[in-house]
Design an enzyme around this catalytic site. Structure first.
Site, mmCIF file in Angstrom:
data_model
loop_
_atom_site.group_PDB
_atom_site.id
_atom_site.type_symbol
_atom_site.label_atom_id
_atom_site.label_comp_id
_atom_site.label_asym_id
_atom_site.label_seq_id
_atom_site.Cartn_x
_atom_site.Cartn_y
_atom_site.Cartn_z
ATOM 1 N N HIS A 219 36.769 30.777 34.786
ATOM 2 C CA HIS A 219 36.567 32.232 34.939
ATOM 3 C C HIS A 219 37.781 33.062 34.527
ATOM 4 O O HIS A 219 37.715 34.283 34.490
ATOM 5 C CB HIS A 219 36.213 32.571 36.389
ATOM 6 C CG HIS A 219 37.406 32.547 37.318
ATOM 7 N ND1 HIS A 219 37.886 31.385 37.882
ATOM 8 C CD2 HIS A 219 38.218 33.527 37.755
ATOM 9 C CE1 HIS A 219 38.934 31.663 38.648
ATOM 10 N NE2 HIS A 219 39.166 32.963 38.588
HETATM 11 C C1 UD1 Z 1 39.045 38.328 39.990
HETATM 12 C C2 UD1 Z 1 40.558 38.314 40.082
HETATM 13 C C3 UD1 Z 1 41.069 36.898 39.806
HETATM 14 C C4 UD1 Z 1 40.394 35.883 40.705
HETATM 15 C C5 UD1 Z 1 38.885 36.012 40.612
HETATM 16 C C6 UD1 Z 1 38.241 35.136 41.646
HETATM 17 C C7 UD1 Z 1 41.660 40.404 39.397
HETATM 18 C C8 UD1 Z 1 42.428 41.076 38.342
HETATM 19 N N1 UD1 Z 1 41.177 39.198 39.101
HETATM 20 O O1 UD1 Z 1 38.705 37.988 38.650
HETATM 21 O O2 UD1 Z 1 42.465 36.848 40.053
HETATM 22 O O3 UD1 Z 1 40.765 34.595 40.297
HETATM 23 O O4 UD1 Z 1 38.502 37.377 40.893
HETATM 24 O O5 UD1 Z 1 36.909 34.872 41.358
HETATM 25 O O6 UD1 Z 1 41.523 40.912 40.461
HETATM 26 N N2 UD1 Z 1 31.050 40.110 38.179
HETATM 27 C C9 UD1 Z 1 29.727 40.039 38.541
HETATM 28 N N3 UD1 Z 1 29.430 39.987 39.877
HETATM 29 C C10 UD1 Z 1 30.358 40.040 40.855
HETATM 30 C C11 UD1 Z 1 31.701 40.108 40.476
HETATM 31 C C12 UD1 Z 1 32.035 40.145 39.137
HETATM 32 O O7 UD1 Z 1 28.841 40.004 37.709
HETATM 33 O O8 UD1 Z 1 30.007 39.962 42.049
HETATM 34 C C13 UD1 Z 1 31.379 40.122 36.735
HETATM 35 C C14 UD1 Z 1 31.437 41.536 36.153
HETATM 36 O O9 UD1 Z 1 30.932 41.472 34.857
HETATM 37 C C15 UD1 Z 1 32.921 41.802 36.103
HETATM 38 C C16 UD1 Z 1 33.510 40.423 35.848
HETATM 39 O O10 UD1 Z 1 32.659 39.539 36.548
HETATM 40 O O11 UD1 Z 1 33.277 42.734 35.129
HETATM 41 C C17 UD1 Z 1 34.923 40.265 36.308
HETATM 42 O O12 UD1 Z 1 35.063 40.590 37.699
HETATM 43 P P1 UD1 Z 1 36.483 41.064 38.273
HETATM 44 O O13 UD1 Z 1 36.413 41.148 39.741
HETATM 45 O O14 UD1 Z 1 36.953 42.257 37.552
HETATM 46 O O15 UD1 Z 1 37.454 39.903 37.850
HETATM 47 P P2 UD1 Z 1 37.316 38.329 38.047
HETATM 48 O O16 UD1 Z 1 37.284 37.709 36.719
HETATM 49 O O17 UD1 Z 1 36.218 38.049 39.009
HETATM 50 N N1 UDP Z 2 34.198 28.554 45.082
HETATM 51 C C1 UDP Z 2 32.942 28.558 45.669
HETATM 52 N N2 UDP Z 2 31.845 28.490 44.849
HETATM 53 C C2 UDP Z 2 31.943 28.399 43.493
HETATM 54 C C3 UDP Z 2 33.245 28.379 42.921
HETATM 55 C C4 UDP Z 2 34.350 28.464 43.743
HETATM 56 O O1 UDP Z 2 32.811 28.642 46.892
HETATM 57 O O2 UDP Z 2 30.920 28.346 42.821
HETATM 58 C C5 UDP Z 2 35.388 28.658 45.960
HETATM 59 C C6 UDP Z 2 36.377 27.539 45.795
HETATM 60 O O3 UDP Z 2 36.005 26.448 46.613
HETATM 61 C C7 UDP Z 2 37.680 28.212 46.216
HETATM 62 C C8 UDP Z 2 37.504 29.626 45.745
HETATM 63 O O4 UDP Z 2 36.107 29.824 45.579
HETATM 64 O O5 UDP Z 2 37.809 28.214 47.627
HETATM 65 C C9 UDP Z 2 38.205 29.813 44.418
HETATM 66 O O6 UDP Z 2 37.842 31.037 43.878
HETATM 67 P P1 UDP Z 2 37.956 31.375 42.335
HETATM 68 O O7 UDP Z 2 37.972 30.122 41.541
HETATM 69 O O8 UDP Z 2 36.899 32.368 42.053
HETATM 70 O O9 UDP Z 2 39.333 32.167 42.259
HETATM 71 P P2 UDP Z 2 40.876 31.765 42.192
HETATM 72 O O10 UDP Z 2 41.161 30.785 43.254
HETATM 73 O O11 UDP Z 2 41.159 31.262 40.815
HETATM 74 O O12 UDP Z 2 41.558 33.080 42.405
#
Ligand code: UD1
Ligand code: UDP
Length: 381
Positions: A219
């Protein structure tokens, strides 16, 4: 009674926050009152609600519903909303987790209102400021009063940025307190490990054989937004599954699933879709994720949290990034940095398919970090 305001927004923060909420409920309910603010950064049921239900986290008192947008707009909306709540609630301490835009927004809003900030997961550094997370975590650390580090490496990072690790009370934003009490994610992984065994049926649902499949998550923005990197990663995954006749399960973040068809070449997309070993599924619950991690042969990921959970459950991990904040995993030879390089990904997976004699030393605390954090904050009030 002290009042804390917890800010959450992204999936991993919701999961992390459950450790503190649980500790407050079980041990400190007469001393700590928690108010929870959800920024709404993550909003799909599978990215948010599912964790509140499954991990029994109290329902947020506030939800800003900011949703997705550019960094500036998203963060600005959060700052505005958090400020309003802080003015109303006047908490004694604010709790921020990790390094997302929700963390940054909380740091800006709270510090300007002189509310002491406790940063959980302080001191982590990738030394790569092209990551939005690196900017968020540095900014948050530098306006925090309590810096709760998960590892000794994090303490060293803070030291080298000029923090005084031996500071004495009165603690404040100019005289912050650094406490190395362990990782709240380790608390959760240990606490929910056996619960997940009981409650999750993910292995049966996807017909996965224990120790004979690979779990992959992708992601990180530089992997999803860069077609070259994304194609290289998926080409490697396709190849690994076929060469090894091994199932690969990919609970895919919505960020990635939304762009997969558009960013992969037509040929590779068709291969992926028709590959009988690949199971690309929506994000799973935490219990399901625990079962996938515990029963995988190995894990391939660009996630910070999943890297660590691989280590907690004693699984080798191939890291789809050019560096990691969790350097202990590399030092202990439990992980290999493969970046998005096709050959490196394949070679690293092949290495771990054959070599799994790894010494998973305990470096993330004693699975009681949340309790120690509560005690530390209480001691100061
Ligand atoms: C964010 C965090 C990242 C973290 C990740 C965990 C920032 C800058 N990044 O990244 O550090 O590792 O969360 O998962 O804060 N979207 C959906 N549904 C949702 C949420 C997101 O469809 O419920 C899609 C949208 O298209 C959105 C994209 O995901 O634009 C990115 O979401 P965003 O929260 O901006 O960043 P992440 O990549 O999730
Ligand atoms: N996780 C989850 N379901 C998923 C993928 C991840 O519950 O389908 C959990 C995972 O076990 C961990 C956390 O989400 O506890 C990690 O989140 P993510 O990878 O989105 O973000 P990051 O840790 O890179 O910020």
């Amino acid at each position: 009674m002290i009042r804390i305001l917890t800010i959450i927004g992204a999936r991993p923060q919701i999961i992390k926050a459950s450790a503190l909420s649980r500790s407050i409920k079980n041990k400190f309910s007469d001393k700590i009152q928690e108010v929870i603010l959800h920024t709404g950064q993550h909003y799909d049921d599978q990215m948010s609600k599912i964790f509140f239900d499954e991990l029994k986290i109290p329902k947020p008192d506030y939800n800003l519903n900011v949703g997705s947008s550019s960094h500036g707009k998203q963060t600005a909306l959060m700052i505005q909303g958090i400020e309003d709540v802080l003015l109303k609630e006047k908490p004694d301490v604010m709790i921020l987790y990790g390094d997302t835009n929700s963390t940054l927004a909380g740091a800006v809003a709270g510090s300007k209102l002189h509310i002491p900030i406790a940063h959980i997961e302080a001191g982590l550094r990738s030394f790569n400021k092209s990551m939005p997370e690196e900017i968020n975590r540095i900014m948050c650390d530098h306006v925090s009063t309590y810096l709760f580090t998960p590892t000794t490496t994090a303490v060293e990072n803070l030291k080298s940025e000029g923090f005084n690790v031996l500071s004495k009370p009165e603690y404040n934003i100019d005289n912050p307190c650094i406490s190395n009490l362990g990782d709240v994610m380790y608390d959760n992984s240990m606490h929910f490990s056996s619960v997940a065994e009981e409650k999750s049926s993910v292995l049966q649902k996807y017909n996965l054989e224990k120790n004979n499949f690979i779990t992959v998550t992708i992601h990180r923005d530089n992997n999803t937004d860069n077609p070259k990197r994304l194609n290289s990663i998926f080409k490697a995954i396709d190849n690994i599954s076929k060469e090894n006749n091994i199932d690969i399960i990919i609970p895919l973040h919505p960020r990635t699933s939304k762009i997969l068809k558009e960013r992969l070449s037509e040929e590779l997309y068709a291969k992926i879709i028709n590959n009988k070993f690949l199971k690309i599924i929506p994000p799973v619950s935490f219990f399901d994720m625990i079962m996938l991690e515990k029963n995988s042969k190995l894990i391939v990921t660009d996630s910070g949290g999943v890297q660590k959970e691989a280590y907690f459950y004693k699984k080798p991990c191939v890291i789809l990034r050019s560096e990691t904040e969790w350097v202990e995993i590399i030092k202990n030879k439990a992980g290999i940095i493969a970046d998005a390089e096709y050959n490196k990904i394949i070679n690293s997976v092949n290495y771990f398919m054959k070599n799994n004699d790894i010494n998973f030393q305990q470096v993330f605390g004693n699975a009681n970090a949340a309790e120690l954090i509560c005690e530390k904050i209480l001691k100061d009030f």
